[in-house]
Write a protein that holds these residues in place. Structure first.
Motif, short mmCIF file in Angstrom:
data_model
loop_
_atom_site.label_atom_id
_atom_site.label_comp_id
_atom_site.label_asym_id
_atom_site.label_seq_id
_atom_site.Cartn_x
_atom_site.Cartn_y
_atom_site.Cartn_z
N HIS A 1 12.86 18.01 -32.77
CA HIS A 1 12.37 17.26 -33.71
C HIS A 1 13.77 15.60 -33.61
O HIS A 1 13.57 14.86 -32.48
N LEU A 2 14.99 15.66 -33.40
CA LEU A 2 15.52 15.14 -33.06
C LEU A 2 15.93 15.03 -31.47
O LEU A 2 15.87 13.73 -30.48
N ILE A 3 15.41 15.96 -31.06
CA ILE A 3 16.11 15.29 -29.18
C ILE A 3 14.53 14.95 -29.11
O ILE A 3 15.04 14.30 -28.14
N GLY A 4 13.44 15.40 -29.62
CA GLY A 4 12.01 14.60 -29.49
C GLY A 4 12.30 13.57 -29.47
O GLY A 4 11.41 12.75 -28.49
N ARG A 5 12.94 12.87 -30.63
CA ARG A 5 13.29 11.58 -30.71
C ARG A 5 13.82 10.83 -29.53
O ARG A 5 14.80 10.42 -29.74
N GLY A 6 14.50 11.76 -28.16
CA GLY A 6 15.67 10.88 -27.51
C GLY A 6 17.38 10.97 -27.86
O GLY A 6 17.30 10.56 -27.38
N ALA B 131 24.10 2.77 -40.98
CA ALA B 131 22.77 2.84 -41.96
C ALA B 131 21.94 4.14 -41.09
O ALA B 131 22.16 3.82 -39.94
N ALA B 132 21.09 5.28 -42.02
CA ALA B 132 20.15 6.63 -40.70
C ALA B 132 19.22 6.01 -40.84
O ALA B 132 18.46 4.12 -41.95
N PRO B 133 18.30 5.97 -40.20
CA PRO B 133 18.37 6.84 -38.86
C PRO B 133 19.38 6.06 -37.37
O PRO B 133 19.37 6.55 -36.60
N GLY B 134 19.61 4.52 -37.51
CA GLY B 134 19.48 3.81 -36.34
C GLY B 134 21.07 4.13 -36.18
O GLY B 134 20.83 3.95 -34.76
N VAL C 210 9.58 18.57 -42.33
CA VAL C 210 9.01 16.58 -43.17
C VAL C 210 9.51 15.17 -42.92
O VAL C 210 10.66 15.12 -42.96
N GLN C 211 9.16 14.76 -42.48
CA GLN C 211 9.37 13.59 -41.77
C GLN C 211 9.25 12.06 -42.71
O GLN C 211 8.20 11.66 -43.10
N ARG C 212 10.90 11.40 -42.65
CA ARG C 212 10.81 10.61 -44.59
C ARG C 212 11.33 9.30 -43.53
O ARG C 212 10.34 8.08 -44.08
N SER C 213 12.12 9.43 -42.90
CA SER C 213 12.82 8.04 -42.71
C SER C 213 11.75 7.28 -40.72
O SER C 213 11.45 9.06 -40.09
#
Lengths: 325, 325
Positions: free
Chosen positions: B168-173, B258-261, B320-323
């Motif tokens: 998931h994280l990798i997929g978001r760059g 601050a997450a996720p920035g 479960v994506q929330r942010s």
DNA sequence: GTGAAAGCGCTAACAC
DNA sequence: GTGTTAGCGCTTTCAC
């Protein structure tokens, strides 16, 4: 996997020790009134260990008429992990008295408690929450010798928690309190008990009754409740438990409010994540293991005929203050 | 409290129905191969209900040689409430097969598992975590017919969770990942299993191995870990579970991040309070009840001789994506 | 002090 | 098809 090796029986031990089964039974059960010579005693004990003998529970309880199984019934509540401390402690305390405790979690799909009770041949059933009269009857018919009425998680027993929450807030100057009730219906009775304590504290302090609002663990829902409180100028809210308190905190955030300045919140139970909120959650904690020990004593008391003398109370109940004011 | 009323026995039912105990036994156990006339059958069933008859478990298992008790051993872990869903579901599924499941929480003070096994006369012991060989042997000696090796909470079984988190994280760059390991030693093996999945995903994507840092549920401790990750320009961290993730979030707050920035965080298990953090926690969830059902099937398979064919897997595993981001 | 013997309530061959 | 009869392994009264 190794298939079960032949299990040693009482007769095997008797043979190995050169005595009769009766003697074995007496020795192994420390039967009072039969002073058995140290010599014989040792031989029996020795043989038992050597053969890794374990009396078969079913035979034992069939003959004796009662088992030494205690069944702890945990209702279908979203209870936190803290409960496991209680369970372990209770099991430990009972084990010291020769009783074995196992737990049954009630669930929609599971068997009914009396069925489980019968299936495991429990002679004691300990409840968390109140059993209704029908259940109690059913449990007795299912073979239970004693069914412990609610004490820990019920009725007046929980009021001190609410009272302490309210007193803390009142002591810090709050004059209008709110109460955050969980929506989950199974939590209702427990919550009402804690609420009673809050109400009592308010009345004793000459304040109005708290504004009771329900919330789930959804931010939107909690935000509604928060709006309700601020509308009525509530400045401090007692939450049923820490999770509910965390929801209230989230609801406040949704309104751009910050604790404790805009609204003070106090939880209960001191769950691990309580210290991770912003600001860290002030809460009420108590010594669950100690409650478990008291509970075990009650059980032993009832089992040995003496009427349950000591009523267990929440031990070491105190506020864990984390955020100022 | 009502003292136990005299319990009906098989003989009572036989009398009431005007048949012999054998017939009662056959009818009540649906003994195959003995087609009993509907008429007789009804009489027996009727009488049984009327007398509120319940076979005495101890007598039954003594005679039959085995009980229908399944003991679920839960290790001494700070497990969340989610686990109770699993337990209930497993109990339910087993109940449909005529088995009664009870739970034992391991604890420092409690009895050893084999003792409990013997005490409740369990014929099946299901473990959560891996049993070491000695324990397995001891359980067999304690009378267990089958001891289920670890599947759910162990070894490769948990890797998919970590893999999904990382993907998931990798997929978001994110190109440099971190892993938040819980400090609690009992959680170690489970965490390492999940971590293996994360490592696998990283390598598969041609990335470096994740930066593994431990943390407790203390803000200060978590803040240290966060510092460690930022120093190494990690931009996304997979947390062992939601509680650990919440700690990471708190640690970030302590640094004003601050997450996720500043750092993206993904948890696992989807606990109720995951949606109450700021920002709401993105996490990985799976269908625990379904896992329980598979587990129950395995147990039944082993019990009925067929070798456990299907290996249970995590069902409905998903993010479960929330942010955002 | 120790052993023999009678069950506890149920299942499962084995006869009828 | 249904009843008779042995046990399952242990406790416990009652003689020795």
């Amino acid at each position: 996997m190794t298939p079960a090796a032949k299990r040693a029986t009482s007769a095997d031990v008797a043979n190995a020790a050169g005595v009769s089964r009766t003697t074995v039974s007496f020795v192994l059960n420390d039967k009072p009134g039969y002073s058995i010579p140290e010599e014989t005693r040792r031989r029996v004990l020795d043989a038992a260990v050597r053969l890794d003998y374990r009396p078969r529970a079913s035979a034992r309880s069939l003959a004796a008429g009662r088992s030494d199984i205690v069944l702890l019934a945990i209702p279908d509540l979203p209870i936190g992990a803290g409960i496991s401390r209680f369970v372990e402690e209770l099991a430990g305390a009972l084990a010291e008295h020769g009783l074995t405790m196992v737990t049954h979690l009630a669930g929609a799909r599971g068997q009914l408690l009396p069925d489980v009770c019968a299936a495991v041949d429990a002679s004691v059933v300990v409840g968390f929450d109140a059993f209704d009269e029908d259940t109690v009857q059913a449990l007795y018919r299912a073979g239970a010798d004693v069914v412990l009425p609610p004490r820990v998680a019920s009725s007046p027993a929980l009021q001190p928690i609410g009272r302490l929450q309210a007193d803390h807030l009142i002591g810090r100057g709050h004059r209008r309190l709110g109460y955050a009730m969980p929506e989950h219906s199974n939590l209702r009775s427990m919550a009402e008990d804690r609420l009673d304590g809050v109400v009592g504290a308010c009345l004793d302090a000459g304040l109005e009754r708290p504004t009771v609002l329900s919330t789930s663990l959804e931010i939107a829902r909690a935000a509604q409740a928060v709006a309700g409180w601020t509308e009525r100028s509530v400045t401090g809210v007692c939450a049923f438990n820490d999770e509910t308190a965390i929801a209230v905190l989230a609801g406040m955030r949704a309104h751009g409010l910050a604790a404790p300045g805009d609204l003070a919140v106090i939880g209960a139970d001191d769950i691990p994540t309580a210290r991770l909120t912003a600001p860290p959650l002030t809460t009420v904690c108590f010594d669950l293991p100690e409650v478990a020990r008291q509970r075990a004593e009650e059980i032993m008391a009832v089992l040995s005929g003496r009427e349950s003398s000591a009523v267990s109370t929440l031990a070491d109940l105190q506020v864990v203050q984390r955020s100022s004011t």
